[in-house]
Write an enzyme that holds these catalytic residues in place. Structure first.
Site, PDB file in Angstrom:
ATOM      1  N   THR A  81      44.717  33.052  33.373  1.00 45.90           N
ATOM      2  CA  THR A  81      45.792  33.070  34.371  1.00 45.90           C
ATOM      3  C   THR A  81      45.635  31.887  35.324  1.00 45.90           C
ATOM      4  OG1 THR A  81      45.900  35.463  34.212  1.00 45.90           O
ATOM      5  CG2 THR A  81      46.858  34.482  36.182  1.00 45.90           C
TER       6      THR A  81
ATOM      7  N   GLU B  22      42.485  40.840  41.490  1.00 47.18           N
ATOM      8  CA  GLU B  22      43.238  39.732  40.896  1.00 47.18           C
ATOM      9  C   GLU B  22      42.986  38.423  41.654  1.00 47.18           C
ATOM     10  OE1 GLU B  22      43.765  40.708  38.042  1.00 47.18           O
ATOM     11  OE2 GLU B  22      45.918  40.473  37.797  1.00 47.18           O
TER      12      GLU B  22
HETATM   13  N1  LIG Z   1      37.235  44.018  34.621  1.00 44.45           N
HETATM   14  C1  LIG Z   1      37.689  42.886  34.085  1.00 44.45           C
HETATM   15  N2  LIG Z   1      38.458  42.943  32.978  1.00 44.45           N
HETATM   16  C2  LIG Z   1      38.922  41.805  32.382  1.00 44.45           C
HETATM   17  N3  LIG Z   1      38.639  40.569  32.820  1.00 44.45           N
HETATM   18  C3  LIG Z   1      37.891  40.451  33.929  1.00 44.45           C
HETATM   19  C4  LIG Z   1      37.383  41.593  34.608  1.00 44.45           C
HETATM   20  N4  LIG Z   1      36.683  41.175  35.679  1.00 44.45           N
HETATM   21  C5  LIG Z   1      36.714  39.828  35.658  1.00 44.45           C
HETATM   22  N5  LIG Z   1      37.435  39.381  34.606  1.00 44.45           N
HETATM   23  C6  LIG Z   1      37.711  37.971  34.289  1.00 44.45           C
HETATM   24  O1  LIG Z   1      39.116  37.752  34.468  1.00 44.45           O
HETATM   25  C7  LIG Z   1      39.592  36.809  33.514  1.00 44.45           C
HETATM   26  C8  LIG Z   1      40.743  37.459  32.758  1.00 44.45           C
HETATM   27  O2  LIG Z   1      41.787  37.661  33.638  1.00 44.45           O
HETATM   28  P1  LIG Z   1      43.174  36.938  33.425  1.00 44.45           P
HETATM   29  O3  LIG Z   1      44.028  37.305  34.588  1.00 44.45           O
HETATM   30  O4  LIG Z   1      42.921  35.497  33.141  1.00 44.45           O
HETATM   31  O5  LIG Z   1      43.691  37.588  32.092  1.00 44.45           O
HETATM   32  P2  LIG Z   1      44.606  38.849  31.845  1.00 44.45           P
HETATM   33  O6  LIG Z   1      44.266  39.859  32.891  1.00 44.45           O
HETATM   34  O7  LIG Z   1      44.468  39.282  30.436  1.00 44.45           O
HETATM   35  O8  LIG Z   1      46.032  38.176  31.959  1.00 44.45           O
HETATM   36  P3  LIG Z   1      47.428  38.395  32.673  1.00 44.45           P
HETATM   37  O9  LIG Z   1      47.112  38.634  34.130  1.00 44.45           O
HETATM   38  O10 LIG Z   1      48.136  37.152  32.390  1.00 44.45           O
HETATM   39  O11 LIG Z   1      48.120  39.547  32.064  1.00 44.45           O
HETATM   40  C9  LIG Z   1      38.435  36.487  32.588  1.00 44.45           C
HETATM   41  O12 LIG Z   1      37.861  35.284  33.033  1.00 44.45           O
HETATM   42  C10 LIG Z   1      37.449  37.631  32.825  1.00 44.45           C
HETATM   43  O13 LIG Z   1      36.106  37.256  32.640  1.00 44.45           O
HETATM   44  N1  LIG Z   2      52.535  36.700  37.661  1.00 39.95           N
HETATM   45  C1  LIG Z   2      51.245  36.328  37.167  1.00 39.95           C
HETATM   46  C2  LIG Z   2      50.833  37.372  36.155  1.00 39.95           C
HETATM   47  C3  LIG Z   2      49.589  37.026  35.423  1.00 39.95           C
HETATM   48  O1  LIG Z   2      48.479  37.553  36.055  1.00 39.95           O
HETATM   49  C4  LIG Z   2      51.369  34.958  36.487  1.00 39.95           C
HETATM   50  O2  LIG Z   2      52.253  34.823  35.654  1.00 39.95           O
HETATM   51  O3  LIG Z   2      50.598  34.064  36.801  1.00 39.95           O
END
Ligand SMILES: Nc1ncnc2c1ncn2[C@@H]1O[C@H](COP(=O)(O)OP(=O)(O)OP(=O)(O)O)[C@@H](O)[C@H]1O
Ligand SMILES: N[C@@H](CCO)C(=O)O
Length: 293
Positions: free
Chosen positions: A168, A120
């Site tokens: 995020t 993350e």
């Molecule tokens: N294994 C992976 N799976 C998904 N996204 C990834 C991965 N590795 C890198 N990324 C990158 O991470 C970003 C997505 O993560 P982000 O935290 O923004 O979204 P999310 O995980 O769906 O959201 P949230 O944390 O709000 O629930 C994108 O830019 C994507 O390319």
């Molecule tokens: N707590 C995090 C979760 C999303 O990855 C945020 O809201 O930014």
């Protein structure tokens, strides 16, 4: 080869910014690992065209590095990235559980939380654990500093995902630096109410405790149609509605009997604004599951 199914998660739940998270029964990522001399990653499935296969840019690469566990890692994405459903975290949690078993590292699921959070840190700039903790441990989780508390619960939820993406990293940019004391007091009260609701498996109490006057108003402004969808879900019987994680997904808590109505109302409200969306009717569920092939 080892396979892990790692569930989507919804973080924050309004009143617990960077603290609360829940595991969802669906959707999920599937992560397969095989020992190798150096890490190689392949990604298929939902939104895979937006996910880098370079180990230095993918969350699972950071996890392999942190566990000193090089592997061929196949990720089948069931969770669209930048959705607010913990897509990047599910892959990281799945890889942590799988590589820990593949290399006999002997770490507990709780000990794997900070390792999965390394992934993350790679994508959002901060190692927050509120998505990786529920994906590994299941149920409702509270992350406070290095401490994680977990509660098993099975509250019904709807998560409505508009055809829009919010990263995020961008959503963290709108979080205010400070808050008025009265807003903090209200949010603490709500967070406490929500926590009791989770321990009692009570959707009414959980919904009552989701309001947050500090982060959610800023975040919801990034989602086209949020106010209308929020109102429609409440009218259809949701007990609480908020932004899921960093958005754009919207989380509604409800009684099981109202789940279908709430899902339909959210999709219709987006539709009326010309936004295509998909609603998952699911519930709070188990953490990642490991399969030996
Ligand atoms: N294994 C992976 N799976 C998904 N996204 C990834 C991965 N590795 C890198 N990324 C990158 O991470 C970003 C997505 O993560 P982000 O935290 O923004 O979204 P999310 O995980 O769906 O959201 P949230 O944390 O709000 O629930 C994108 O830019 C994507 O390319
Ligand atoms: N707590 C995090 C979760 C999303 O990855 C945020 O809201 O930014």
């Amino acid at each position: 080869m080892l396979t892990v199914r790692a569930p989507a998660t919804s973080a924050n739940l309004g009143s617990g910014f960077d603290v609360f998270g829940v595991a969802l029964e669906t959707p999920a990522d599937v992560v397969r690992v095989e020992r190798a001399s150096e890490t190689r990653i392949t990604v298929t499935g939902a939104g895979s065209q937006y996910i880098p296969e370079d180990p230095n840019k993918n969350t699972v690469g950071a996890v392999a590095e942190a566990l000193d566990a090089p592997a061929h890692i196949e990720i089948d994405k069931g969770i669209r990235p930048s959705s607010g459903l913990g897509s990047s975290a599910a892959s990281a949690a799945g890889a942590a559980l799988a590589l820990n078993a593949l290399y006999d590292r002997g770490l507990s699921r709780t000990e794997l939380v900070p390792i999965a959070a390394e992934g993350e840190a790679l994508v959002s700039g901060e190692a927050h654990s509120d998505n990786v903790a529920p994906s590994l441990l299941g149920g409702f989780t509270i992350v406070s500093g290095d401490h994680v508390t977990q509660v098993d619960t099975s509250i019904p939820v709807v998560v409505c995902l508009p055809d829009q993406s919010v990263s995020t990293r961008d959503a963290r940019g709108v979080v205010p630096d400070s808050a008025a004391l009265e807003d903090v007091v209200e949010t603490v009260g709500n967070a406490a109410t929500l926590t009791v609701g989770m321990t009692q498996n009570d959707p009414e109490l959980v919904g009552c405790g989701m309001n947050d006057a500090i982060v959610t108003p800023k975040r919801s402004a990034l989602i086209d149609g949020y106010d209308r969808v929020h109102e429609a879900a409440l009218e259809a019987g949701a007990t609480g509605v908020t932004v899921s994680g960093a958005g754009p997904g919207i989380l509604a808590v409800c009684e099981e009997r109202d789940q279908r109505e709430v899902a339909g109302a959210m999709v219709d409200a987006f539709d009326a604004l010309g936004v295509t969306s998909r609603a998952y009717q699911t519930r709070i569920g188990d953490g990642a599951r490991l399969y030996q092939d």
